[in-house]
Design an enzyme around this catalytic site. Structure first.
Site, PDB file in Angstrom:
ATOM      1  N   GLY A 173     -12.020  12.001  22.428  1.00  0.00           N
ATOM      2  CA  GLY A 173     -11.334  11.881  23.711  1.00  0.00           C
ATOM      3  C   GLY A 173     -10.147  10.931  23.660  1.00  0.00           C
ATOM      4  N   ARG A 202     -29.330  13.609   5.159  1.00  0.00           N
ATOM      5  CA  ARG A 202     -30.143  12.854   6.109  1.00  0.00           C
ATOM      6  C   ARG A 202     -31.430  13.557   6.508  1.00  0.00           C
ATOM      7  NH1 ARG A 202     -25.152  10.671   9.892  1.00  0.00           N
ATOM      8  NH2 ARG A 202     -24.463   9.126   8.370  1.00  0.00           N
TER       9      ARG A 202
END
Lengths: 249, 671
Positions: B46, B338
């Site tokens: 953003g 992960r």
């Protein structure tokens, strides 16, 4: 552990405000300070009272949102931590703990322990940037080698999280450490050279406009800074500002 | 029947983005001045988008719930940012970064988007350096790299353990410049409450001023949602306390499809939980796995002795330790992706080998690295025959330089010195790969409404590789959205300002106000956190690291029940027209209570194991991969994009079939 909390309550900016006393029991020493406040708030809500409003977000010491003045110290008794990283093991069972907001004319209280730090925003907007637009055509990152010691210094300065503990701690309510961190970061880097003088002048001017006090080299800000921003940067800011004010083109 | 058009450009993958940029419409600089864009969220996606769009000449309105854009949770990213610069000359390339990302995502991402991401990755580093981001450097003055999980090259750029902070401050500084110029109007402490559609297009938002409680109408020609992920649906996660899914969920309810909500990343290296009071979990950067070795004791006697405090982990000999990642995955060892590392930790702890009181912790040990670095440093300094103490001293200094802030953070939380005693870690919810469905232009299924960064679904498939979130956020914000949004806005050059006194804005504002009134008037008996914790418990137990049909079905019902109880019995003190943190939490949790159910529904529908989504019914039964996750490409190589139908369980799935033209689908093997 059991504690007596003296918490600053203030309905809004115009309210006079004052300390309220809340006893709290059964707190784990492994809880963080804010988790202790969560427990207090849960208790207040269950009692049909309004919970204490305080600023917090990341709860891992990096966003700079939390801002409590605890027993007369910004971010409390531990060193190099933000309030959210402060743990209850730093307190003694039965202790009375005073919790207040940052106090500074330039950072007025919004509610309870929440203050308005938008003065920092305006200082950044006055010059805390390098004027480069987004473009896919900037030069290759490695075309600009930067000596490691300089890059490291810039990083040390850039570590500032903008929490405002320096202002809250300073007897003059000075924002010099905050401004110095940003001005210094860019002054160490070749990318920051073009606007170096103007940046120092503009940011200091805005800082003064916001009503922050001056630095009298007490050094309390450095001690309370959760990121350990060095007082050296204030010395550097002074040199930057002086150089920029007296040097001709 | 599918209504999804991903708008992937024609042509060979390496030419798609270039060709697309040449083909799409542009808005001329004079016209940009008359076009408003709303950007919700000021993290990397953003913030970068707002700054770039304002630089281009658009009028930008930027919204953040924090008191400053600089506090968005991108700031907490530690380890680094990937880029295919090949500065280390270790064989990296755009193709390899593309390949690693698609493979790491377990072949559930959109090829064309990922290739573009890899393609612009180098530009990001150039841009950030130009902004003054103080990346780590070598003594020659050039940029340093480290390696991360799931890959075989060193392509991760970093700034100590604060890479997210430095990149965000870079984007923030660019925003500050535009705010100062008046090109961005910044709305701090504002929360987006809904999107406003006019003639089917996103034309603005309803926002709540969090200080005064005022409900505000803001119009624009396009709306960008860059509000991050929804990990807080689990209550405990590494997200910030305020991180929420409300902006994304509101656009979903107005027509934006929500894609793959079940793809969640459970990060392997977090600080274990310690008690009921726990409000969030703290991540320790994956970069630690470069130098740390993960183990649990081999013998149950040692586990018990350690739990009871009768033995210290440092007393165990090498033979008494089970370095289970190195044992199971010799090729990647401690650097497996992960999802694999997290499941392996869970497997050991479920088998009873967890090393703390809760039985949910494994060791991350730096002793070997301290020794290795100590010897290297001694050699570098010309110290002959250094004794052990000297080696450890020198080695610890090297480790401190690399990870000092992380070690300090650990010590402050756990009250143990990780230089001397191995760290304890356990997996925690960290990132959500799923999100709002968007096409190649990042436009959602609502015309004029875009999704960027973690809020969208596109680039990471079913599992995100380390140091790729920062890359994607900045790629979307700096280099993708500013181009693609022009293609849509080119039709709006003569529209003129969008009025906010229309029936559509009035209706949306009324709806928001009524919902808030309804919440505050429940005046029940339980706090918002009470319900949030209950939701989190169901999510973690039934929709967490291992999922099955029975648990997921139960979870859907339980979440529905919690939601109904919430709307009957939540207690929100204070009023609407003031700063009211409990009201803010309540609006967010109300949305999580809906999202959680869709999340479970999606996990139930995906009857395969892929990436972070592990279905117990779908594992390899024999061979070298026995016990590992089993993907099903024949039936599930698609994106599940859900359309809202009034109740989360009634959502309708639309499939975007994934085509792999440039990468062969293979079983992921890190053995």
């Amino acid at each position: 552990m059991n504690l007596t909390l003296k918490v600053w309550r203030q309905k809004n900016a115009n309210d006079k405000g004052g300390l309220e006393t809340y006893p709290i029991t059964g707190i784990s020493e492994h809880a963080s300070f804010l988790e202790m406040l969560d427990v207090l708030n849960e208790q207040l809500i269950n009692d049909g009272k309004e919970p204490v409003a305080f600023d917090h977000d990341c709860r891992e010491g990096i966003c700079g949102t939390c801002s409590l003045y605890i027993n007369g110290e910004a971010h409390g008794p531990d060193r190099k931590v933000t309030t959210c990283q402060l743990h209850m093991r730093m307190f003694k069972d039965g202790e009375t703990v005073y919790i207040e907001p940052w106090r500074s004319k330039s950072m007025p209280v919004i509610k309870d322990l929440i203050v308005d730090r938008t003065a920092f925003e305006r200082i950044q907007q006055a010059g805390g940037f390098i004027s480069v637009n987004t473009s896919g055509n900037t030069q290759d990152a490695n075309a600009l080698p930067i000596a490691k010691p300089m890059a490291d210094k810039a990083m040390d300065a850039a570590t500032c999280i903008g929490c405002g503990a320096c202002v809250a701690t300073c007897k003059n309510s000075s924002a010099m450490l905050f401004v110095a961190a940003k001005v210094s970061q860019y002054s160490y880097l070749p990318q920051g050279q073009v606007e170096r003088k103007q940046r120092a002048l503009n940011m200091v001017e805005q800082m003064d406009k916001e009503g922050f006090g001056n630095c009298t080299n007490t050094g309390a800000c450095e001690v309370e800074c959760p990121k350990g921003i060095s007082l050296e940067f204030i010395a550097r800011l002074n040199r930057e500002y002086l150089g920029a004010s007296v040097a001709s083109e | 029947m599918s209504t999804l058009d991903s708008k992937i450009p024609e042509g060979p993958i390496k030419d798609k983005w270039t060709k697309h940029k040449n083909d799409i419409n542009l808005v001329n600089p004079a016209n940009k001045r008359h076009i408003d864009i709303i950007v919700v969220g000021t993290g990397l996606a953003g913030g970068a988008a707002a700054a770039s769009l304002a630089e281009m000449g658009y009028k930008v309105k930027s919204f953040a719930y924090q008191d400053s854009p600089r506090r968005a949770h991108s700031i907490a990213a530690q380890g680094g940012i990937n880029a295919a610069k090949n500065y280390q000359n270790d064989g990296d390339s755009i193709y390899r970064l593309f390949y690693d990302t698609v493979k790491g995502g377990d072949y559930r991402s959109r090829e064309a988007n990922v290739y573009r991401l890899a393609e612009v990755s180098g530009n990001i580093i150039d841009q950030c350096v130009a902004q003054g981001v103080p990346f780590a450097r070598e003594y020659g003055g050039l940029l340093d790299n480290r390696s991360f999980g799931g890959v075989l090259v060193s392509r991760t750029f970093y700034a100590k353990g604060q890479t997210g902070q430095q990149l965000l401050l870079g984007a923030y500084s660019a925003m500050c410049r535009q705010i100062g110029k008046g090109k961005i109007t910044m709305y701090n402490r504002h929360e987006m409450m809904d999107v406003v559609l006019v003639d089917g297009k996103a034309r603005g938002i309803i926002a709540r001023n969090m200080i005064t409680g005022e409900i505000e109408k803001h119009s624009a020609h396009a709306v960008v949602i860059a509000s991050g992920g929804y990990g807080n649906v689990f209550f405990l996660s590494t997200n910030a306390m305020g991180s929420n899914a409300s902006a994304a969920w509101k656009i979903h309810k107005k027509g934006a499809y929500f894609a793959n909500p079940c793809y969640t990343q459970i990060h392997p290296t977090c600080i274990p939980r310690s008690g009921d009071f726990q409000s969030k979990l703290t991540l320790m950067s994956e970069s630690l796995r470069n130098d740390g070795r993960i183990w649990v004791p081999k013998n149950m006697d040692d586990v018990m002795a350690i739990r009871e405090g009768k033995k210290s982990p440092t007393e165990l000999t090498e033979d008494e330790r089970d370095y289970y990642l190195e044992r199971r995955y010799p090729a990647f060892g401690n650097l497996v992706p992960r999802d694999v590392a997290s499941r392996a930790a869970k497997e050991r702890c479920d088998a009873g080998y967890g090393v703390n009181a809760t039985g949910e912790a494994v060791y991350l040990d730096f002793k070997a690295a301290i020794n290795r670095y100590g010897k290297q440093k001694a050699h570098l300094l010309g110290v002959e025959n250094p004794n052990d103490a000297k080696i450890i001293e020198l080695g610890e200094a090297v480790i401190e330089e690399k990870y000092g802030n992380l070690f300090q953070m650990y010590e402050k939380i756990i009250d143990e010195n990780p230089y001397k005693t191995p760290m304890m870690i356990y997996p925690a919810v960290h990132y959500t790969m799923g999100g709002i469905w968007c096409d190649y232009n990042l436009m959602t299924t609502i015309p004029g409404c875009y999704a960027a960064g973690e809020a969208n679904f596109s680039d990471h498939g079913a599992n995100r590789l380390g140091a790729s979130a920062l890359m994607q956020g900045l790629a979307d914000g700096y280099f993708v959205l500013p181009y693609t949004i022009g293609d849509y806005l080119a039709d709006d050059i003569s529209t003129g300002a969008i009025p906010t006194d229309s029936p559509e804005f009035d209706a949306a504002a009324k709806e928001v106000t009524e919902r808030l009134e309804k919440l505050i008037n429940i005046k029940g008996t339980k706090s918002v956190d009470y319900f949030h914790k209950k939701l989190g418990e169901v999510m973690w137990n039934n929709v967490g690291m291992a999922r099955n049909a029975k648990g997921l079905t139960e979870a859907m019902d339980e979440i529905k029940q919690i939601r109904e109880d919430f709307w009957k019995d939540v207690r929100i003190p204070g009023g609407m027209n003031e700063l009211n943190p409990e009201l803010e939490k309540a609006t967010r949790v109300a949305d999580f209570l809906e999202l959680g159910e869709l999340f479970a529904k999606d996990a139930l529908a995906r009857e395969e194991s892929c990436g972070g989504h592990f279905r117990e019914e779908s594992v390899e039964l024999d061979g070298e991969q026995k016990g590992e996750a089993k993907r099903n490409d024949k039936d599930f190589a698609y994106v599940a994009a859900w359309e809202y139908k009034g109740d989360p369980r009634d959502a309708v799935m639309h499939k975007e079939e994934l085509e792999f033209k440039d990468i062969e689908l293979k079983q992921r093997s890190y053995k």
